[in-house]
Design an enzyme around this catalytic site. Sequence first.
Site, PDB file in Angstrom:
ATOM      1  N   CYS A  66      -1.353   9.278   2.841  1.00 44.35           N
ATOM      2  CA  CYS A  66      -1.221   8.867   1.378  1.00 44.35           C
ATOM      3  C   CYS A  66      -2.620   9.076   0.680  1.00 44.35           C
ATOM      4  O   CYS A  66      -2.580   9.438  -0.470  1.00 44.35           O
ATOM      5  CB  CYS A  66      -0.805   7.336   1.432  1.00 44.35           C
ATOM      6  SG  CYS A  66      -1.958   6.337   2.332  1.00 44.35           S
ATOM      7  N   GLU A  75       0.971  -1.135  -0.161  1.00 49.09           N
ATOM      8  CA  GLU A  75       0.000   0.153  -0.007  1.00 49.09           C
ATOM      9  C   GLU A  75       0.804   1.275  -0.037  1.00 49.09           C
ATOM     10  O   GLU A  75       1.405   1.671   0.962  1.00 49.09           O
ATOM     11  CB  GLU A  75      -1.128   0.039   1.355  1.00 49.09           C
ATOM     12  CG  GLU A  75      -2.238   0.952   1.022  1.00 49.09           C
ATOM     13  CD  GLU A  75      -1.769   2.207   1.524  1.00 49.09           C
ATOM     14  OE1 GLU A  75      -1.635   3.082   0.814  1.00 49.09           O
ATOM     15  OE2 GLU A  75      -1.932   2.817   2.667  1.00 49.09           O
TER      16      GLU A  75
END
Length: 498
Positions: free
Chosen positions: A290, A255
């Site tokens: 993110c 991720e």
Amino acid sequence: MTDTVTSAPVTTGLYIGGEARQTAATLEVVDPGKPGVIVGHAAAASPADVDDAIAAAKAAYPAWSALSAQERAAHMQRAIEGIADLRDEDAAILSQENGKIRMEGWIDALVFEIRWNLALMLADEVEATKVLEPAPGTPVTTTVAHQSIGPVTIIVPFNWPIAILGASLPHALIAGNTVIVKPPPTTPLATTRVVQRVAEKLPPGVLNVVTGKDADMSALITSPDVAKVCFTGSVNGGKRIMEMASKSLTRVTLELGGNDAAVFLEDAILDDTHLDRLYAAIFDTTGQICMNAKRVYVHRSRMDELVAGLEARLEKAVLGHGLDEGTTMGPLHQPAQKAFVEDIIQEAKDAGADVREYGELPSDPALQGGNFLRPALVIDPDPQLRVVTQEQFGPVIPILPFDTEEEAVAAANDTWSGLCGSVWTADVDAANRVGSQLVCGYVWVNDHGATRLDLRAPFGGMKQSGFGREQGIEGVRAFQDTRSIAHLDAAALAAMAH
């Protein structure tokens, strides 16, 4: 949340095979807002310590995996009880080692508990099977089942380490795996404390935590006894993990970073509620998330209105230490990141872009030299500037106008990343139409950001934002493999013979 302030220094050790362990060497953890202030020290594992953690997870795996999912869930339910008792203290520590405001540290720890409990609700699905009945030419009954894979390593980043751990740790455990957690070397303290409190209530070796220098931790990725590595971090970090794991064909979930686009159509609702959501989606954790919005595309007719709405909020921003009353935006975590964001802002200025900066740097002498940076809007920049093409991971956002829906979709997808995106419109059909064209793993409608995530849904990226999924039953399956068991069906075989 109380006003608990934890006095430095905090000390944490390793937790391996059901036992706490101290080390001669330690990691020094510094406060990014107060130069020279030491928050605490974390144990620095040696390669031998890391090998011991892997061995402990390997030794605990047969008994843990032999339990039913419901039995594992019962162990895990007991392990999470009382986790909130020290949440105020955990939040204060995380605020000091990370830089984020105290409330965000508190939410970070809360989300871990929420994700843990949601994973326990999946226990009935963990061992679900599918039966393939005999068919012409196939005289067998085949049962397709799911099985755990072995010891796994979970590596989390500095920005939301406890919450991010909750997206994978409980799913790995309930699937039947044992785990070694590696907290980030620059923010190891609060995460280690939380993990150890949980691990102490599980059978020895089921959950282990090791902190230390990355150079001494490579076995967590390269050891043939590690079945999988789950990594959250930068794109370059993900590439290194993948390369290291390839030596032993260890599977990975990655991720990674994002360059998320928020697309505001002509009919977007720009009231206080929606503008508050957008502001948080951009500037939470000083832009260091993110899945934050990193690029805003807005219909040209609504450009001024959107900019004015963000400006009104930025003018109220209070830069300061994360534990100080009234602070709304803390420092960046690392000096290098501050320098990078300053550089891309300066590049935009040099290129003639309309760059607007807000707020005042802290005047407190104790904060001088901290990693503070005034938040900025970059209005209608050249799309080739780094503020548009790269993940800023800081308090700056480019706002770009468009004229047609097709133009907006093309611009949003013209990037290396594919983590998240959002569509802002009053038209449900338009939201579905545009949202379905965004090449990313998660799309919000009239919303955006980490605190707005559906924690039941699978989450992960496309393109260079990574692969694999966390959360939900998909997150459990990421820590399992399938096994097919075929039984010869005598009746079907006899029918074939005739």
